[in-house]
Design a protein around this motif. Structure first.
Motif, PDB file in Angstrom:
ATOM      1  N   ALA A  30       0.840  -1.199   0.000  1.00 55.77           N
ATOM      2  CA  ALA A  30       0.000   0.000   0.000  1.00 55.77           C
ATOM      3  C   ALA A  30       0.875   1.248   0.000  1.00 55.77           C
ATOM      4  O   ALA A  30       1.936   1.283   0.634  1.00 55.77           O
ATOM      5  N   PHE A  35      -4.379   2.997   3.640  1.00 56.41           N
ATOM      6  CA  PHE A  35      -4.888   2.108   2.599  1.00 56.41           C
ATOM      7  C   PHE A  35      -4.685   0.637   2.955  1.00 56.41           C
ATOM      8  O   PHE A  35      -4.951  -0.241   2.130  1.00 56.41           O
ATOM      9  N   TYR A  38      -1.559  -3.909   1.763  1.00 55.12           N
ATOM     10  CA  TYR A  38      -1.331  -4.184   0.339  1.00 55.12           C
ATOM     11  C   TYR A  38      -2.511  -3.670  -0.478  1.00 55.12           C
ATOM     12  O   TYR A  38      -3.629  -3.528   0.032  1.00 55.12           O
ATOM     13  N   GLN A  39      -2.233  -3.405  -1.758  1.00 51.62           N
ATOM     14  CA  GLN A  39      -3.262  -2.967  -2.688  1.00 51.62           C
ATOM     15  C   GLN A  39      -3.225  -3.837  -3.942  1.00 51.62           C
ATOM     16  O   GLN A  39      -2.151  -4.258  -4.374  1.00 51.62           O
ATOM     17  N   ASN A  83      -8.020  -2.709  -1.199  1.00 55.09           N
ATOM     18  CA  ASN A  83      -7.081  -2.521  -0.092  1.00 55.09           C
ATOM     19  C   ASN A  83      -7.189  -3.686   0.882  1.00 55.09           C
ATOM     20  O   ASN A  83      -8.296  -4.092   1.258  1.00 55.09           O
TER      21      ASN A  83
END
Length: 571
Positions: A30, A35, A38-39, A83
């Protein structure tokens, strides 16, 4: 590996939601803490292909997504970003596995045979600062590949043949006691060169020695071998001081391919690739046609019958791909040789020397610059000897260590100074993207803050000091890791990224990625240490945080070792 696991699961969810085949999830850390951890950014591209609303499509993907075991929350943001906040329990379990693994979570890949051509000094002269880049970058890549489970063959393709050696041997042959003269190869070369330029009779004699050398004259061959042995011994002293893995048995110089050069020419002729141009034997390939329609040829044999670097480079490809059966052949070579190697690779393919299954890779690097942003030279404008640089680095580090620790035993100060001095030179070299030029700066490389070797060594030594102060036996430390605080979470994620970084360096051959990771890990640990009391915490949190510190130290030590840098228990 976190990214790989998320990529696999989210890609599967994309497919189940109706995304086009092979739609990537595009998973990454992220960009901001709010957020999550991780994204996944691949939804928008898939939605565009489907001509559907990306946020609505993201909702369908999340419905199909199974992250119950590893994610605390999965949210949709903006036009369709996914997200992900990871579970502390899942992170703790993964860290426990890494702690129990001597390889720190780095898997052993399916073994490839990888030949790495690096360092390759010209044996006619002393090694200089320009050899630092290929030597240190190549060694780091070799270490990473070996740690990843590959069979690595180091090749030091030294310049040990050619017309210049006729000049050097002729000069050497007239000296009664050559040992003192050969103590400084640079001075010896300049002396021979001056005679060659100013004395026509000596120049003629030098040319005669070239002919004798190439025809196998026993006396000239012995003189040549004496010079080569001395030059190689000088180079080995530098390799040992630098702590790189090159050994005498790794030398595979130009002379090793002498007997093969006529065969290369005949092979090219048999393939119909040779064209005579002004008496020279050349290869013209359409892919090297310029904008004016002219093809730049690769000359493999001069009009006088002599061979060129290109010829021996082709012989080297034939040997490495054909005899050694290498899967990858890596050339850690100056960016200025880019076109030359493009031609060598193309002609080698056309000649059938390297099958499509063998990767030929040029991993180029830029120049080392002085404070004036020009190639690094001495104040007098001369070549900077590499051994002088190493000795100055150790001397500067010794002065710093002595100033900070005047009561420390001198032998220990010198040992610490050696590790810091050599490590600082290597780390600065490796911390830059190898394709970039960089300015050689003693103050920056020896600084105790920033992305430097001293900072990394201090970060490691600080953790070791904490264990000594607490009287904790690292080997006897036992317990479970608990991830509760935000700083613990951030450190846990950074620790678990180590295998991904090692894999990326092995694949892409950019050692600066590992330097950046280690610096980020040290920074994450510093924030954790400031925000989460370790020794003053109650159990079981105290043991958990000690385990996080222990794993950090192990990964820093392993990471620095992959870069060829030693660690220190105290500074």
């Amino acid at each position: 590996m976190i990214t790989e696991s998320l990529e696999t699961r989210i890609s599967a969810a994309l497919a189940r939601a109706g995304a086009p085949a092979d739609s990537p999830a595009l998973v990454g850390p992220a960009t901001r803490p709010e957020f999550g951890d991780y994204q996944a950014n691949g939804v928008m591209a898939a939605a565009k292909k489907l001509k559907t609303n990306p946020r609505a499509f993201a909702a369908r993907v999340v419905e199909e997504l199974d992250l119950e075991d590893m994610a605390a929350s999965v949210d949709i943001a903006g036009p369709g970003f996914i997200n992900i906040q990871l579970k502390g329990e899942w992170l703790a379990a993964q860290l426990g596995n890494v702690l129990a693994d001597p390889r720190l979570g780095v898997p052993k890949d399916t073994t490839q045979k990888v030949v790495i051509d690096y360092s390759h000094p010209n044996l006619a002269k002393e090694m200089h600062i320009g050899h630092l880049r290929s030597t240190v970058i190549g060694d780091a890549i070799a270490r990473v590949l070996e740690f990843s489970g590959h069979e690595v063959v180091r090749h030091n393709h030294v310049g040990d043949w050619g017309t210049q050696f006729g000049m050097l041997i002729a000069h050497l042959d007239e000296i009664a006691d050559p040992a003192p003269e050969l103590a400084d190869l640079e001075v010896f070369y300049q002396s021979a060169r001056q005679r060659f330029d100013q004395d026509a009779a000596f120049a003629d004699l030098s040319r005669e020695y070239v002919v004798k050398l190439q025809s196998g004259d026993p006396h000239v061959q012995r003189m040549w071998q004496q010079f080569i042995d001395e030059s190689l011994a000088h180079g080995q002293r530098i390799y040992d001081a630098l702590g790189v893995g090159l050994k005498p048995e790794d030398v595979q110089g130009e002379s090793a391919y002498n007997d093969d050069l006529p065969r290369v020419v005949e092979d090219l002729r048999a393939k119909g690739l040779l064209v005579e141009s002004n008496g020279a034997q050349c290869v013209f390939l359409e892919e090297f046609k310029n904008k004016d329609g002219q093809i730049t040829p690769m000359i493999v044999q001069k009009s006088d019958g002599g061979y060129l670097y290109a010829t021996s480079d082709l012989a080297a490809v034939r040997y490495r791909a054909g005899v050694l059966a290498a899967d990858r052949i890596l050339y850690i070579v100056d960016a200025r040789q880019s076109f030359h190697l493009q031609q060598v690779f193309a002609v080698a393919r056309a000649a059938g020397y390297a099958p499509a299954t063998t990767a030929l890779e040029h991993h180029e690097f830029g120049a080392i610059l002085g404070a004036d942003n020009r190639p690094f030279k001495t104040r007098a404008g001369g070549v900077v000897k590499l051994m002088d640089v190493l000795e100055e680095g150790v001397a500067r580090a010794f002065a710093q260590v002595s100033e900070k620790n005047p009561d420390m035993d001198e032998a220990e100060r010198r040992q610490i100074a050696r590790v810091i001095g050599i490590g600082s030179i290597k780390y600065m070299e490796l911390s830059f993207n190898r394709t970039s030029d960089y300015v050689f700066d003693w103050d920056k490389m020896l600084a105790l803050d920033g992305n430097t070797a001293p900072y990394m060594l201090y970060s490691y030594a600080r953790i070791k000091s904490m264990f000594r102060r607490a009287g904790v036996d690292e080997d006897a430390l036992d317990g479970a890791i608990i991830i509760g605080e935000r700083a613990e979470n951030a450190l846990a994620i950074k620790l678990l990224q180590f295998p991904e970084v090692v894999a990326a360096v092995a694949r892409q051959c950019y050692p600066h990625m590992l330097c950046n990771y280690l610096y980020e890990l040290a920074d994450a640990f510093m924030k954790f240490y400031e925000q989460c009391p370790v020794l003053r915490a109650d159990e079981p949190v105290r043991t958990s945080r000690l385990l996080l510190a222990l794993l950090t130290a192990r990964i820093v030590r392993q990471g620095l070792d992959l870069l060829g840098i030693e660690t220190l228990e105290r500074m």
